[in-house]
Design an enzyme around this catalytic site. Structure first.
Site, PDB file in Angstrom:
ATOM      1  N   HIS A   8       5.503  -5.451 -14.038  1.00 25.38           N
ATOM      2  CA  HIS A   8       5.697  -4.058 -14.472  1.00 25.38           C
ATOM      3  C   HIS A   8       6.939  -4.042 -15.345  1.00 25.38           C
ATOM      4  O   HIS A   8       7.966  -4.616 -14.979  1.00 25.38           O
ATOM      5  CB  HIS A   8       5.869  -3.129 -13.264  1.00 25.38           C
ATOM      6  CG  HIS A   8       5.742  -1.684 -13.645  1.00 25.38           C
ATOM      7  ND1 HIS A   8       6.741  -1.022 -14.316  1.00 25.38           N
ATOM      8  CD2 HIS A   8       4.734  -0.812 -13.497  1.00 25.38           C
ATOM      9  CE1 HIS A   8       6.340   0.224 -14.553  1.00 25.38           C
ATOM     10  NE2 HIS A   8       5.127   0.375 -14.069  1.00 25.38           N
ATOM     11  N   HIS A  59       4.736  -7.646 -10.070  1.00 25.79           N
ATOM     12  CA  HIS A  59       4.155  -6.420  -9.535  1.00 25.79           C
ATOM     13  C   HIS A  59       2.857  -6.674  -8.768  1.00 25.79           C
ATOM     14  O   HIS A  59       2.651  -6.132  -7.696  1.00 25.79           O
ATOM     15  CB  HIS A  59       3.893  -5.491 -10.720  1.00 25.79           C
ATOM     16  CG  HIS A  59       3.446  -4.117 -10.366  1.00 25.79           C
ATOM     17  ND1 HIS A  59       4.136  -3.312  -9.498  1.00 25.79           N
ATOM     18  CD2 HIS A  59       2.364  -3.397 -10.770  1.00 25.79           C
ATOM     19  CE1 HIS A  59       3.499  -2.152  -9.385  1.00 25.79           C
ATOM     20  NE2 HIS A  59       2.417  -2.190 -10.133  1.00 25.79           N
ATOM     21  N   GLY A  91      -2.886   5.628  -8.017  1.00 24.59           N
ATOM     22  CA  GLY A  91      -4.072   6.041  -7.303  1.00 24.59           C
ATOM     23  C   GLY A  91      -5.175   5.001  -7.307  1.00 24.59           C
ATOM     24  O   GLY A  91      -4.919   3.804  -7.461  1.00 24.59           O
ATOM     25  N   THR A 118       0.832  -1.209   0.000  1.00 22.66           N
ATOM     26  CA  THR A 118       0.000   0.000   0.000  1.00 22.66           C
ATOM     27  C   THR A 118       0.861   1.251   0.000  1.00 22.66           C
ATOM     28  O   THR A 118       0.644   2.189  -0.778  1.00 22.66           O
ATOM     29  CB  THR A 118      -0.919  -0.001   1.240  1.00 22.66           C
ATOM     30  OG1 THR A 118      -1.748  -1.157   1.194  1.00 22.66           O
ATOM     31  CG2 THR A 118      -1.761   1.258   1.304  1.00 22.66           C
ATOM     32  N   ARG A 167      -5.142  -7.357 -14.375  1.00 24.17           N
ATOM     33  CA  ARG A 167      -5.703  -6.255 -13.580  1.00 24.17           C
ATOM     34  C   ARG A 167      -5.621  -4.946 -14.343  1.00 24.17           C
ATOM     35  O   ARG A 167      -4.583  -4.598 -14.909  1.00 24.17           O
ATOM     36  CB  ARG A 167      -4.910  -6.123 -12.280  1.00 24.17           C
ATOM     37  CG  ARG A 167      -5.326  -4.951 -11.431  1.00 24.17           C
ATOM     38  CD  ARG A 167      -4.347  -4.731 -10.300  1.00 24.17           C
ATOM     39  NE  ARG A 167      -3.050  -4.279 -10.780  1.00 24.17           N
ATOM     40  CZ  ARG A 167      -2.406  -3.204 -10.303  1.00 24.17           C
ATOM     41  NH1 ARG A 167      -2.928  -2.493  -9.330  1.00 24.17           N
ATOM     42  NH2 ARG A 167      -1.220  -2.864 -10.772  1.00 24.17           N
ATOM     43  N   GLU A 210      -4.983   6.428 -16.877  1.00 28.98           N
ATOM     44  CA  GLU A 210      -3.955   5.386 -16.960  1.00 28.98           C
ATOM     45  C   GLU A 210      -4.288   4.399 -18.056  1.00 28.98           C
ATOM     46  O   GLU A 210      -5.430   4.341 -18.536  1.00 28.98           O
ATOM     47  CB  GLU A 210      -3.827   4.672 -15.611  1.00 28.98           C
ATOM     48  CG  GLU A 210      -3.160   5.549 -14.568  1.00 28.98           C
ATOM     49  CD  GLU A 210      -2.819   4.815 -13.291  1.00 28.98           C
ATOM     50  OE1 GLU A 210      -3.170   3.643 -13.166  1.00 28.98           O
ATOM     51  OE2 GLU A 210      -2.202   5.438 -12.427  1.00 28.98           O
ATOM     52  N   ARG A 229       1.329  -2.457 -21.461  1.00 32.28           N
ATOM     53  CA  ARG A 229       2.290  -2.899 -20.446  1.00 32.28           C
ATOM     54  C   ARG A 229       2.746  -4.351 -20.643  1.00 32.28           C
ATOM     55  O   ARG A 229       3.935  -4.656 -20.594  1.00 32.28           O
ATOM     56  CB  ARG A 229       1.605  -2.765 -19.081  1.00 32.28           C
ATOM     57  CG  ARG A 229       2.490  -2.996 -17.916  1.00 32.28           C
ATOM     58  CD  ARG A 229       1.688  -2.907 -16.634  1.00 32.28           C
ATOM     59  NE  ARG A 229       1.608  -1.549 -16.123  1.00 32.28           N
ATOM     60  CZ  ARG A 229       1.190  -1.228 -14.903  1.00 32.28           C
ATOM     61  NH1 ARG A 229       0.807  -2.166 -14.065  1.00 32.28           N
ATOM     62  NH2 ARG A 229       1.156   0.019 -14.494  1.00 32.28           N
TER      63      ARG A 229
HETATM   64  C1  LIG Z   1       5.133  -0.098  -6.533  1.00 32.69           C
HETATM   65  C2  LIG Z   1       3.654  -0.372  -6.479  1.00 32.69           C
HETATM   66  C3  LIG Z   1       2.762   0.553  -6.994  1.00 32.69           C
HETATM   67  C4  LIG Z   1       1.373   0.287  -6.961  1.00 32.69           C
HETATM   68  N1  LIG Z   1       0.506   1.241  -7.435  1.00 32.69           N
HETATM   69  C5  LIG Z   1      -0.846   1.009  -7.335  1.00 32.69           C
HETATM   70  C6  LIG Z   1      -1.775   2.012  -7.723  1.00 32.69           C
HETATM   71  O1  LIG Z   1      -1.400   3.112  -8.116  1.00 32.69           O
HETATM   72  N2  LIG Z   1      -3.102   1.718  -7.638  1.00 32.69           N
HETATM   73  C7  LIG Z   1      -3.573   0.505  -7.186  1.00 32.69           C
HETATM   74  O2  LIG Z   1      -4.788   0.299  -7.152  1.00 32.69           O
HETATM   75  N3  LIG Z   1      -2.699  -0.437  -6.789  1.00 32.69           N
HETATM   76  C8  LIG Z   1      -1.365  -0.217  -6.834  1.00 32.69           C
HETATM   77  N4  LIG Z   1      -0.495  -1.177  -6.417  1.00 32.69           N
HETATM   78  C9  LIG Z   1      -1.046  -2.394  -5.805  1.00 32.69           C
HETATM   79  C10 LIG Z   1      -1.572  -2.076  -4.388  1.00 32.69           C
HETATM   80  O3  LIG Z   1      -0.675  -1.199  -3.765  1.00 32.69           O
HETATM   81  C11 LIG Z   1      -1.729  -3.325  -3.538  1.00 32.69           C
HETATM   82  O4  LIG Z   1      -2.461  -4.287  -4.227  1.00 32.69           O
HETATM   83  C12 LIG Z   1      -2.458  -3.007  -2.227  1.00 32.69           C
HETATM   84  O5  LIG Z   1      -1.838  -1.924  -1.574  1.00 32.69           O
HETATM   85  C13 LIG Z   1      -2.469  -4.220  -1.317  1.00 32.69           C
HETATM   86  O6  LIG Z   1      -2.961  -3.844  -0.065  1.00 32.69           O
HETATM   87  P1  LIG Z   1      -3.124  -4.945   1.075  1.00 32.69           P
HETATM   88  O7  LIG Z   1      -3.664  -4.250   2.276  1.00 32.69           O
HETATM   89  O8  LIG Z   1      -3.855  -6.102   0.540  1.00 32.69           O
HETATM   90  O9  LIG Z   1      -1.628  -5.469   1.347  1.00 32.69           O
HETATM   91  P2  LIG Z   1      -0.299  -4.675   1.786  1.00 32.69           P
HETATM   92  O10 LIG Z   1      -0.478  -3.222   1.681  1.00 32.69           O
HETATM   93  O11 LIG Z   1       0.830  -5.262   1.059  1.00 32.69           O
HETATM   94  O12 LIG Z   1      -0.151  -5.065   3.335  1.00 32.69           O
HETATM   95  C14 LIG Z   1       0.178  -6.385   3.703  1.00 32.69           C
HETATM   96  C15 LIG Z   1       0.420  -6.423   5.209  1.00 32.69           C
HETATM   97  O13 LIG Z   1       0.422  -7.767   5.659  1.00 32.69           O
HETATM   98  C16 LIG Z   1       1.525  -7.971   6.548  1.00 32.69           C
HETATM   99  N5  LIG Z   1       1.869  -9.400   6.538  1.00 32.69           N
HETATM  100  C17 LIG Z   1       2.089 -10.205   5.468  1.00 32.69           C
HETATM  101  N6  LIG Z   1       2.326 -11.465   5.881  1.00 32.69           N
HETATM  102  C18 LIG Z   1       2.268 -11.451   7.243  1.00 32.69           C
HETATM  103  C19 LIG Z   1       2.445 -12.442   8.255  1.00 32.69           C
HETATM  104  N7  LIG Z   1       2.736 -13.723   7.969  1.00 32.69           N
HETATM  105  N8  LIG Z   1       2.329 -12.074   9.550  1.00 32.69           N
HETATM  106  C20 LIG Z   1       2.056 -10.780   9.875  1.00 32.69           C
HETATM  107  N9  LIG Z   1       1.887  -9.803   8.958  1.00 32.69           N
HETATM  108  C21 LIG Z   1       1.985 -10.147   7.663  1.00 32.69           C
HETATM  109  C22 LIG Z   1       2.602  -7.068   5.994  1.00 32.69           C
HETATM  110  O14 LIG Z   1       3.606  -6.852   6.945  1.00 32.69           O
HETATM  111  C23 LIG Z   1       1.754  -5.840   5.646  1.00 32.69           C
HETATM  112  O15 LIG Z   1       1.542  -5.096   6.819  1.00 32.69           O
HETATM  113  C24 LIG Z   1       0.885  -0.936  -6.429  1.00 32.69           C
HETATM  114  C25 LIG Z   1       1.788  -1.856  -5.912  1.00 32.69           C
HETATM  115  C26 LIG Z   1       3.158  -1.595  -5.928  1.00 32.69           C
HETATM  116  C27 LIG Z   1       4.102  -2.605  -5.347  1.00 32.69           C
END
Ligand SMILES: Cc1cc2nc3c(=O)[nH]c(=O)nc-3n(C[C@H](O)[C@H](O)[C@H](O)COP(=O)(O)OP(=O)(O)OC[C@H]3O[C@@H](n4cnc5c(N)ncnc54)[C@H](O)[C@@H]3O)c2cc1C
Length: 534
Positions: A235, A342, A51, A45, A377, A115, A281
């Site tokens: 990516h 990615h 965005g 995140t 996606r 985008e 992409r």
């Molecule tokens: C560089 C980059 C740019 C991006 N840009 C965009 C964008 O512009 N728009 C968009 O829609 N998406 C984008 N994405 C994708 C998007 O950011 C993610 O899909 C989204 O943030 C995932 O959120 P989440 O809460 O599921 O996981 P995350 O934000 O990855 O959080 C995962 C959490 O789980 C915890 N965790 C994992 N395993 C364990 C465990 N075994 N025990 C305890 N804790 C654990 C981690 O420590 C972390 O706190 C991008 C991704 C990247 C890498």
């Protein structure tokens, strides 16, 4: 030690934090633990730049956003889920604003970015650091609630399970803290798996170190099915800087005239697609992959140095600054780039309410496979899915919490623990991880063929089986826990890829480059991978 909470949230990204806030809104007295394996902001995140796609502009419509999403998904999106997420998008944005997120606006309206793959401007953003702003605001909001406790540097190993009324349910998680060298059992009637992505299964990834696919491995070991893991989005242009934190070079650089070339100076996109460097992409990623396989080089070059230096600095201040920190002046020379894993379109099979096949654990965010993304996606569609799903899951799991008669001391299986001694060496872990990463990038990457996939499966199965034994015999560390999960997820990805005998979306098979109607279905693998059973 034993700890007792009403809700156990695993993950401090957008899905976990927003879910926790929504649970508290429903039930102000709920005791909530958020567990995160590193620092609170070490999340995917926090890295999100572009965005959140949501329909706001007058010239936009839900139908158009739905259509764009379905087109990107190549026949595998679940239309009902797509409609629900997209139609909830504007409300999700307002809810984030209510939590304190500041999005960029112009004249009192959201500044909507455009985008690739979107037919309208609809990407709500906070400058080019959207994820960081969301993470900041949600963390602040969680910290302001005294009944939400955040445990950082704690890693969940597996789920606690118990039987009740003839049904196997989840009752929390086994948690290891490397700093304190403790094992704890966190009991909770409801567990939310919000563990994010799996990019670290690959050698090159845009994801931070935490993205080791833990939630997928944990859910699978507990018996939940996973799906569509062959669809890994790459990516095309991550800065090639081995050993350093990954840095993504936005597609906007090519939009402004940046050109890709081989190490020996050939502009290979000229012949790869009619749109040349501005091809979609996945086409660009495939062209780079082909170039790397042909040349045996580690990277290709991205060159924008033919443009005015002042223009580059003003148009790409962050990219200019960050590349300089890596030792590359983009106004003077080309920078080395590679495609990198990615985003995972697949994950734990879940309803939009977050329900899996098991009772008690829910999912939200990137770990889940709801059917939103299908085979590819659409850009900026993952954050909205995570927010909408977390909100719906909070409602559904609150109802479950009210019904469940939870036995607060579930007998636990201590054999799940490995030893608490200090590890003597880490070389085996580092070696196995490097090997797995290389196998996945070399043989299960952007362009696949059946021989490579079969070879990869043999190698990954061998390594996974050795790691399972090693895991139980070795003093616990975060690294060995993650390695075990990476091996499990790698095997699931290869098996998924091998079972799809066509090319569709992000799965490109050299032998069968067309889509085949009989494969217009999700690739589902039942849980509990054990030797000879997956
Ligand atoms: C560089 C980059 C740019 C991006 N840009 C965009 C964008 O512009 N728009 C968009 O829609 N998406 C984008 N994405 C994708 C998007 O950011 C993610 O899909 C989204 O943030 C995932 O959120 P989440 O809460 O599921 O996981 P995350 O934000 O990855 O959080 C995962 C959490 O789980 C915890 N965790 C994992 N395993 C364990 C465990 N075994 N025990 C305890 N804790 C654990 C981690 O420590 C972390 O706190 C991008 C991704 C990247 C890498």
């Amino acid at each position: 030690m034993e700890r007792r909470f009403d809700f156990l949230v695993i993950g401090s990204g957008v899905a976990g934090l927003f879910y926790a806030l929504k649970v508290v809104e429903k039930n102000p007295g709920a005791r909530i633990a958020i567990i995160t394996k590193k620092g609170e902001t070490a999340t995917n995140t926090n890295r999100a730049q572009g965005g959140i796609a949501a329909v706001f502009g007058e010239v936009d419509s839900f139908e158009a956003h739905i259509e764009d999403t379905l087109n990107a998904g190549c026949g595998l999106c679940h239309r009902d889920i797509v409609e629900r997420v997209i139609e909830s998008g504007p409300r999700a944005i307002e809810e984030l604003v209510a939590c304190g997120v500041n999005f960029t606006s112009v004249d009192g309206r959201y500044d909507l970015g455009r985008e690739g793959g979107h037919s309208r401007s609809r990407v709500v953003h906070a400058s080019d650091l959207t994820g960081r702003e969301i993470e900041r605001a949600l963390l602040l909001a969680c910290r302001a609630r005294p009944n939400i406790q955040i445990f950082r540097d704690h890693i969940v190993l597996d789920l606690v399970k118990y039987s009740s009324g003839g049904v196997e349910r989840c009752g929390g998680g086994f948690v290891f803290s490397e700093n304190g060298r403790t094992f704890d059992v966190f009991y909770a009637p409801v567990t939310m798996l919000a563990t994010g992505g799996l990019g670290q299964v690959y050698y090159h990834t845009s994801n931070p170190k935490i993205a080791t696919g833990d939630g997928i491995a944990i859910a699978c070991r507990a018996g939940a099915s996973v799906a569509n893991l062959e669809f890994i989005q790459f990516h095309p242009t991550i800065l090639h800087a081995p050993g350093r934190a990954p840095f993504l070079i936005s597609e906007a650089v090519r939009g402004e005239g940046g050109r890709l070339k081989s190490v020996d100076g050939r502009f290979f996109m000229e012949s790869a697609h009619e749109l040349k460097d501005l091809a979609p992409r996945d086409v660009v990623a495939r062209a780079i992959d082909k170039e790397l396989k042909k040349s045996g080089e580690e990277y290709v070059l991205l060159d924008i140095s033919h443009l005015e230096a002042d223009f580059i600095k003003q148009r790409f201040p962050n990219i200019y600054k960050r590349c300089l920190q890596f030792g590359f002046d983009i106004t003077k020379r080309a920078v080395p780039v590679v495609p990198a894993a990615h985003y995972a379109c697949g994950g734990v099979v879940s309803t939009i309410e977050g329900e899996t096949e098991l009772e008690g654990p829910d999912t939200a965010g990137e770990v889940a496979m709801t059917g939103m993304h299908g085979a590819n996606r659409l850009a900026s569609n993952s954050l909205p899915e995570a927010v909408v799903m977390a909100e719906i899951a909070a409602r559904a799991s609150y109802d479950y919490f009210c019904q469940i008669d939870f036995p607060w001391s579930v007998p636990v299986d201590n054999s799940l623990y490995s030893s608490l001694d200090y590890p003597k060496e880490k070389i085996v872990i580092a070696h196995d991880r490097r090997q797995l990463n290389r196998i996945m990038s070399d043989f299960v990457g952007i362009v696949r063929n059946e021989d490579h996939l079969s070879l990869a499966l043999k190698k990954v199965e061998q390594i996974r089986s050795a790691i399972e034994q090693y895991y139980m015999a070795t003093p616990a560390t975060c690294a060995v826990v993650e390695l075990r999960n990476i091996a499990t997820v790698a095997e699931l990805i290869v098996k998924s890829a091998l079972s799809r005998k066509e090319s569709r979306g992000l799965h490109y098979l050299e032998q069968t480059q067309e889509t085949r109607e009989e494969f217009r279905r999700d690739t589902i693998i039942a849980g509990r991978i054990r030797e000879g059973n997956a």
